[in-house]
Write a protein that holds these residues in place. Structure first.
Motif, PDB file in Angstrom:
ATOM      1  N   MET A 182      -8.376 104.687 -35.022  1.00  0.00           N
ATOM      2  CA  MET A 182      -7.345 103.448 -36.947  1.00  0.00           C
ATOM      3  C   MET A 182      -8.229 103.540 -37.432  1.00  0.00           C
ATOM      4  N   VAL A 183      -9.559 103.301 -37.455  1.00  0.00           N
ATOM      5  CA  VAL A 183     -11.043 103.292 -37.893  1.00  0.00           C
ATOM      6  C   VAL A 183     -11.158 105.022 -38.132  1.00  0.00           C
ATOM      7  N   THR A 213       1.471 101.267 -34.120  1.00  0.00           N
ATOM      8  CA  THR A 213      -0.390 101.363 -34.671  1.00  0.00           C
ATOM      9  C   THR A 213      -0.494 101.954 -35.987  1.00  0.00           C
ATOM     10  N   ILE A 214       0.009 103.644 -35.025  1.00  0.00           N
ATOM     11  CA  ILE A 214      -1.103 104.778 -36.030  1.00  0.00           C
ATOM     12  C   ILE A 214      -0.817 105.048 -37.005  1.00  0.00           C
ATOM     13  N   SER A 215       0.236 105.028 -38.339  1.00  0.00           N
ATOM     14  CA  SER A 215       1.452 105.781 -39.131  1.00  0.00           C
ATOM     15  C   SER A 215       1.392 106.364 -40.094  1.00  0.00           C
ATOM     16  N   PRO A 216       2.091 107.553 -40.213  1.00  0.00           N
ATOM     17  CA  PRO A 216       1.726 108.176 -41.366  1.00  0.00           C
ATOM     18  C   PRO A 216       1.785 107.589 -42.681  1.00  0.00           C
ATOM     19  N   ASP A 260     -14.334  97.291 -45.319  1.00  0.00           N
ATOM     20  CA  ASP A 260     -12.776  96.889 -45.736  1.00  0.00           C
ATOM     21  C   ASP A 260     -12.735  97.682 -44.896  1.00  0.00           C
ATOM     22  N   THR A 261     -12.664  98.420 -44.080  1.00  0.00           N
ATOM     23  CA  THR A 261     -11.469  99.324 -42.884  1.00  0.00           C
ATOM     24  C   THR A 261     -11.929  98.617 -42.276  1.00  0.00           C
ATOM     25  N   ALA A 297      -7.881 110.691 -32.419  1.00  0.00           N
ATOM     26  CA  ALA A 297      -7.262 110.239 -32.958  1.00  0.00           C
ATOM     27  C   ALA A 297      -5.400 111.017 -32.912  1.00  0.00           C
ATOM     28  N   THR A 298      -5.443 112.613 -33.188  1.00  0.00           N
ATOM     29  CA  THR A 298      -4.695 113.399 -33.674  1.00  0.00           C
ATOM     30  C   THR A 298      -4.113 113.468 -31.824  1.00  0.00           C
TER      31      THR A 298
END
Length: 410
Positions: A45-46, A186-189, A229-230, A394-395
């Motif tokens: 995610m990061v 959790t990992i959404s476009p 921030d991220t 992640a991909t």
């Protein structure tokens, strides 16, 4: 809070009512057994959100604007269309969960509550300038602490918790489906498009800041802020998700209440197991996270559509100066109310939303990772080797999740 902004709001919006439903179902059905998925998700995610923010800050343009430089126009239009449909379904499910949770506390028509939340959210986006609205969204993230507070009211088996965090295991076909759902929520476009767009909004509202392609001297401070921030925003997202899984595992799973169909269903099931206070806290969290997530979902669709069409897109602009942008937001919210009144069950709607998000996520991630490594677009600010490595990982993980979803569904 001063160094926190787009990343914090993006991470908090990831824990929307539909996400709460997924995490509650995970904890109720599997106990602490699948908590390891969120440990795995965090660095992925990061990386993805850092890449998205980097594209926005460096180029001064949204993610769709950059991706359309390397993808066929028909493909990016198809992806944005999928994003709009998936986001609209998600908004409908989130609003329905907010209405249902409110009706549990103050008995009345859940449909009326749902429509009221939709109208309030839309009016806020139409009439409150970005600089004020973004500040409200940032402070609204504090509502997520309600789910951490829940852990102080229940008995936690810490040895079981540590095992669930660090020892991967999947129980059968339902376990595979749930893992896919966790990755999908959790990992959404929409999170990629939103964080890039918010970096552009921040540029527009601060006269001293410029896109790094024009003023590279600002890069060290800009990237340092984005990292803080991220990392913080995604940590908040995952800590809250873990708290929801752990809280429902310690209560519902141990009480044998394993069939949770919605976030409100989880709140209602908590009442006899954990007491009225836990029930109220869970309901408050559903409403608060919904108020945070709905504008993010609707706004990310509008940013993406306008970037493709070359129309003005800004939450700071008045509606008459960004007509298409606000029309897309309004259309998404109005259609989401219709979904609430339709015979389609919220869980089925969320399933198809996850399917569409999964389909869209992989090509969008491929485009993002190509863009962040392309010197013609990023100039000297291409992503680092570690950023690109985790981004491509992640991909691959999302592609595997989509393949697993297809295999378990059909």
């Amino acid at each position: 809070m001063q160094r926190l902004g787009p990343g914090l709001v993006t991470g908090a919006a990831d824990d929307d009512p539909s996400g709460i439903a997924t995490y509650s179902q995970t904890g109720a059905q599997f106990g602490t057994g699948l908590m390891w998925t969120l440990v795995l998700c965090y660095p992925l995610m990061v990386a993805v959100q850092l890449a998205s923010a980097r594209v926005g800050r460096v180029t001064g343009k949204g993610l769709a604007t950059s991706i359309k430089k390397i993808m066929p126009r028909w493909l990016i239009i198809a992806l944005v269309a999928l994003l709009f449909v998936a986001n609209t379904i998600n908004v409908g499910a989130d609003l329905a969960a907010m209405g249902e949770a409110t009706a549990l506390v103050v008995p009345f028509s859940k449909h009326i509550y749902t429509a009221a939340f939709a109208i309030v959210s839309l009016l806020l986006q139409l009439h409150v300038p970005y600089h004020r609205y973004s500040s409200w969204l940032k402070w609204l993230t504090l509502v997520l602490l309600t789910y951490v507070a829940l852990l102080f009211m229940v008995k936690i088996d810490w040895s079981e918790t540590l095992s669930g965090l660090f020892i991967p295991r999947i129980d059968g076909r339902e376990g595979i489906t749930t893992v896919v759902a966790i990755f999908g929520t959790t990992i959404s476009p929409y999170l990629f498009f939103w964080q890039a767009a918010q970096e552009v909004e921040e540029l527009d509202q601060n006269e001293e800041r410029e896109p790094l392609t024009r003023n590279g001297e600002q890069a060290p401070d800009a990237f340092n802020r984005i990292r803080w921030d991220t990392f913080a925003g995604m940590a908040v997202s995952n800590i809250v998700a873990l708290a929801i899984i752990l809280g429902t595992a310690a209560t519902l799973h141990h009480a044998g209440k394993t069939d949770i169909q919605s976030a409100a269903d989880a709140a209602n099931a908590l009442k006899p197991v954990a007491g009225n206070l836990a029930f109220l806290i869970f309901c408050l969290g559903i409403v608060g996270t919904g108020l945070l997530a709905v504008p993010v979902l609707a706004g990310s669709s509008a940013y993406a559509v306008c970037e493709i069409g070359g129309w003005s897109a800004s939450l700071e602009a008045k509606p008459k100066h960004a007509k298409v942008f606000y029309l897309v937001i309004a259309l998404g919210v109005v259609l989401s109310i219709a979904i609430d009144w339709s015979p389609v069950s919220p869980m089925k709607a969320l399933f198809w939303s996850a399917v569409l998000n999964g389909i869209a996520a992989v090509p969008v991630l491929v485009g993002l990772m190509i863009v962040v490594a392309r010197k013609e677009i990023m100039q000297q600010f291409v992503g680092s080797l570690s950023l690109r490595a985790f981004g491509w990982l992640a991909t691959v993980v999302m592609a595997a999740a989509v393949a697993a979803m297809a295999a378990t569904s059909f």
